[in-house]
Design a protein around this motif. Structure first.
Motif, PDB file in Angstrom:
ATOM      1  N   CYS A   1     -77.409 -73.374  62.795  1.00 21.84           N
ATOM      2  CA  CYS A   1     -78.287 -73.168  63.953  1.00 21.84           C
ATOM      3  C   CYS A   1     -79.553 -74.006  63.834  1.00 21.84           C
ATOM      4  CB  CYS A   1     -78.659 -71.691  64.088  1.00 21.84           C
ATOM      5  SG  CYS A   1     -77.371 -70.657  64.794  1.00 21.84           S
ATOM      6  N   LEU A   2     -80.148 -74.021  62.651  1.00 19.04           N
ATOM      7  CA  LEU A   2     -81.388 -74.766  62.451  1.00 19.04           C
ATOM      8  C   LEU A   2     -81.186 -76.252  62.716  1.00 19.04           C
ATOM      9  CD1 LEU A   2     -84.333 -74.896  61.566  1.00 19.04           C
ATOM     10  CD2 LEU A   2     -83.545 -75.078  59.195  1.00 19.04           C
ATOM     11  N   LEU A   3     -80.170 -76.850  62.087  1.00 19.25           N
ATOM     12  CA  LEU A   3     -79.932 -78.278  62.285  1.00 19.25           C
ATOM     13  C   LEU A   3     -79.512 -78.589  63.723  1.00 19.25           C
ATOM     14  CD1 LEU A   3     -78.094 -79.341  58.988  1.00 19.25           C
ATOM     15  CD2 LEU A   3     -80.502 -79.615  59.599  1.00 19.25           C
ATOM     16  N   GLY A   4     -78.660 -77.733  64.285  1.00 17.74           N
ATOM     17  CA  GLY A   4     -78.221 -77.959  65.659  1.00 17.74           C
ATOM     18  C   GLY A   4     -79.371 -77.893  66.649  1.00 17.74           C
ATOM     19  N   CYS A   5     -80.275 -76.935  66.456  1.00 17.64           N
ATOM     20  CA  CYS A   5     -81.431 -76.807  67.351  1.00 17.64           C
ATOM     21  C   CYS A   5     -82.400 -77.971  67.167  1.00 17.64           C
ATOM     22  CB  CYS A   5     -82.138 -75.479  67.109  1.00 17.64           C
ATOM     23  SG  CYS A   5     -81.213 -74.032  67.700  1.00 17.64           S
TER      24      CYS A   5
ATOM     25  N   GLY B   1     -76.111 -79.372  68.978  1.00 17.23           N
ATOM     26  CA  GLY B   1     -77.152 -80.347  69.277  1.00 17.23           C
ATOM     27  C   GLY B   1     -76.931 -81.070  70.591  1.00 17.23           C
ATOM     28  N   LEU B   2     -75.714 -81.571  70.806  1.00 19.17           N
ATOM     29  CA  LEU B   2     -75.411 -82.294  72.042  1.00 19.17           C
ATOM     30  C   LEU B   2     -75.490 -81.375  73.252  1.00 19.17           C
ATOM     31  CD1 LEU B   2     -72.397 -84.516  70.913  1.00 19.17           C
ATOM     32  CD2 LEU B   2     -74.786 -85.197  71.185  1.00 19.17           C
ATOM     33  N   TYR B   3     -74.996 -80.172  73.090  1.00 18.85           N
ATOM     34  CA  TYR B   3     -74.999 -79.203  74.199  1.00 18.85           C
ATOM     35  C   TYR B   3     -76.429 -78.820  74.576  1.00 18.85           C
ATOM     36  CZ  TYR B   3     -73.961 -74.818  76.681  1.00 18.85           C
ATOM     37  OH  TYR B   3     -73.891 -73.804  77.602  1.00 18.85           O
TER      38      TYR B   3
ATOM     39  N   ILE C   1     -83.008 -69.255  71.927  1.00 17.02           N
ATOM     40  CA  ILE C   1     -82.349 -67.952  71.784  1.00 17.02           C
ATOM     41  C   ILE C   1     -80.908 -68.028  72.273  1.00 17.02           C
ATOM     42  CG2 ILE C   1     -82.307 -65.597  72.716  1.00 17.02           C
ATOM     43  CD1 ILE C   1     -85.388 -65.669  72.600  1.00 17.02           C
ATOM     44  N   ILE C   2     -80.698 -68.703  73.404  1.00 16.11           N
ATOM     45  CA  ILE C   2     -79.344 -68.857  73.935  1.00 16.11           C
ATOM     46  C   ILE C   2     -78.461 -69.630  72.960  1.00 16.11           C
ATOM     47  CG2 ILE C   2     -77.986 -69.984  75.750  1.00 16.11           C
ATOM     48  CD1 ILE C   2     -80.309 -69.318  77.670  1.00 16.11           C
ATOM     49  N   LEU C   3     -79.000 -70.701  72.365  1.00 14.33           N
ATOM     50  CA  LEU C   3     -78.219 -71.497  71.420  1.00 14.33           C
ATOM     51  C   LEU C   3     -77.854 -70.691  70.181  1.00 14.33           C
ATOM     52  CD1 LEU C   3     -79.961 -75.002  71.535  1.00 14.33           C
ATOM     53  CD2 LEU C   3     -77.795 -74.324  72.582  1.00 14.33           C
ATOM     54  N   VAL C   4     -78.790 -69.877  69.692  1.00 14.69           N
ATOM     55  CA  VAL C   4     -78.500 -69.049  68.515  1.00 14.69           C
ATOM     56  C   VAL C   4     -77.369 -68.073  68.825  1.00 14.69           C
ATOM     57  CG1 VAL C   4     -79.406 -67.275  66.974  1.00 14.69           C
ATOM     58  CG2 VAL C   4     -80.801 -69.279  67.514  1.00 14.69           C
ATOM     59  N   LYS C   5     -77.420 -67.455  69.980  1.00 13.06           N
ATOM     60  CA  LYS C   5     -76.359 -66.506  70.337  1.00 13.06           C
ATOM     61  C   LYS C   5     -75.016 -67.209  70.544  1.00 13.06           C
ATOM     62  CE  LYS C   5     -78.401 -64.370  73.787  1.00 13.06           C
ATOM     63  NZ  LYS C   5     -78.630 -63.341  74.848  1.00 13.06           N
ATOM     64  N   GLU C   6     -75.052 -68.368  71.197  1.00 11.79           N
ATOM     65  CA  GLU C   6     -73.799 -69.078  71.456  1.00 11.79           C
ATOM     66  C   GLU C   6     -73.229 -69.722  70.192  1.00 11.79           C
ATOM     67  OE1 GLU C   6     -73.898 -71.738  74.738  1.00 11.79           O
ATOM     68  OE2 GLU C   6     -74.080 -70.110  76.201  1.00 11.79           O
ATOM     69  N   SER C   7     -74.042 -69.810  69.150  1.00  6.79           N
ATOM     70  CA  SER C   7     -73.535 -70.382  67.896  1.00  6.79           C
ATOM     71  C   SER C   7     -72.392 -69.555  67.317  1.00  6.79           C
ATOM     72  CB  SER C   7     -74.662 -70.494  66.869  1.00  6.79           C
ATOM     73  OG  SER C   7     -75.053 -69.215  66.400  1.00  6.79           O
ATOM     74  N   ALA C   8     -72.242 -68.312  67.773  1.00  8.13           N
ATOM     75  CA  ALA C   8     -71.119 -67.493  67.303  1.00  8.13           C
ATOM     76  C   ALA C   8     -69.777 -68.142  67.631  1.00  8.13           C
ATOM     77  CB  ALA C   8     -71.190 -66.100  67.922  1.00  8.13           C
ATOM     78  N   LEU C   9     -69.769 -69.063  68.598  1.00  7.98           N
ATOM     79  CA  LEU C   9     -68.518 -69.726  68.980  1.00  7.98           C
ATOM     80  C   LEU C   9     -67.991 -70.661  67.900  1.00  7.98           C
ATOM     81  CD1 LEU C   9     -69.366 -70.604  72.700  1.00  7.98           C
ATOM     82  CD2 LEU C   9     -67.768 -68.854  71.898  1.00  7.98           C
ATOM     83  N   ILE C  10     -68.847 -71.070  66.967  1.00  8.07           N
ATOM     84  CA  ILE C  10     -68.368 -71.981  65.921  1.00  8.07           C
ATOM     85  C   ILE C  10     -67.342 -71.304  65.021  1.00  8.07           C
ATOM     86  CG2 ILE C  10     -70.491 -73.348  65.941  1.00  8.07           C
ATOM     87  CD1 ILE C  10     -71.375 -71.926  63.421  1.00  8.07           C
ATOM     88  N   SER C  11     -67.283 -69.988  65.058  1.00  9.07           N
ATOM     89  CA  SER C  11     -66.276 -69.284  64.258  1.00  9.07           C
ATOM     90  C   SER C  11     -64.861 -69.642  64.708  1.00  9.07           C
ATOM     91  CB  SER C  11     -66.477 -67.771  64.372  1.00  9.07           C
ATOM     92  OG  SER C  11     -66.301 -67.334  65.713  1.00  9.07           O
ATOM     93  N   ILE C  12     -64.712 -70.057  65.969  1.00  6.25           N
ATOM     94  CA  ILE C  12     -63.392 -70.354  66.506  1.00  6.25           C
ATOM     95  C   ILE C  12     -62.850 -71.662  65.934  1.00  6.25           C
ATOM     96  CG2 ILE C  12     -62.088 -70.727  68.659  1.00  6.25           C
ATOM     97  CD1 ILE C  12     -64.028 -68.906  70.047  1.00  6.25           C
TER      98      ILE C  12
END
Length: 216
Positions: free
Chosen positions: A25-29, A95-97, A153-164
């Motif tokens: 999350c940190l690097l992506g943000c 990051g891109l998103y 905040i939205i990016l942190v919550k959506e980061s749960a998708l990386i589990s897929i």
């Protein structure tokens, strides 16, 4: 009754998932914030050359779900010679998103600055680059903190998708615990609490920064 002992026994997986979620999350943000600023600056510096490409990028980010972007990077990348680990694909995807959204937040902040200030800067010989650094960005920063905080905040919550895409983050490791123990409530409740704490830290950090900039 909640089985706290189960969570204690599974603390290794939970902490590993928390660490992976935090650094991705940190690097992506950071990528999203930096790239968004570059895109907004290019669009404003030379509208004729960059306005259309940047606008297209923003519209693609708005129209394509983060999950699809992650699939394209992780599963589709090798077909064009781009092989990324799951974690790096997560960082790049976030990051891109996020950059598309931050580009618009920055652009709105830049547009809110009176044009007279920039005209005055040109008249006294300040270059566009120095005007951006010394005039536009300091004023813009105070205006964009609230929307930027919400987007983080939205990016942190959506980061749960990386589990897929098989990243061992909080969500995936919680699912692993559920599959091993057949207990659903405790693992997912613990993950929900940890996400809430991360988001609360982001929100409080944004509020503190907003207050500090306002005082200055």
């Amino acid at each position: 009754m909640l089985d706290i002992a189960l969570l204690w026994e599974a603390r290794g997986l939970i902490l590993q998932g928390l660490w992976n979620t935090l650094w991705i999350c940190l690097l992506g943000c950071l990528v999203a914030l930096s790239l968004g600023l570059v895109l907004a600056a290019l669009r404003l510096a030379n509208p004729r050359l960059f306005s259309y490409p940047v606008a297209c990028y923003v519209e693609i980010c708005r129209g394509v779900p983060l999950l699809i972007l992650l699939f394209l990077l992780y599963y589709g990348g090798p077909s064009i010679g781009l092989t990324l680990s799951a974690s790096i694909a997560g960082v790049v995807g976030i990051g891109l998103y996020g950059a598309g959204y931050f580009a618009e937040i920055y652009r709105g902040g830049f547009k809110s600055i009176p044009k007279g200030q920039l005209e005055a800067a040109r008249m006294i010989g300040i270059s566009p680059w120095h005007a951006l650094i010394r005039i536009q960005i300091p004023q813009m920063a105070r205006l964009i903190v609230p929307p930027s905080t919400n987007q983080l905040i939205i990016l942190v919550k959506e980061s749960a998708l990386i589990s897929i895409i098989s990243v061992d983050d909080l969500t995936k490791n919680a699912t692993t615990i559920v599959n091993q123990t057949f207990q659903v409530i405790e693992p997912y409740l613990a993950v929900a609490l940890l996400y809430w704490l991360m988001i609360e830290l982001v929100a409080r950090g944004g509020y503190a920064l907003e207050k500090r900039l306002a005082n200055r």
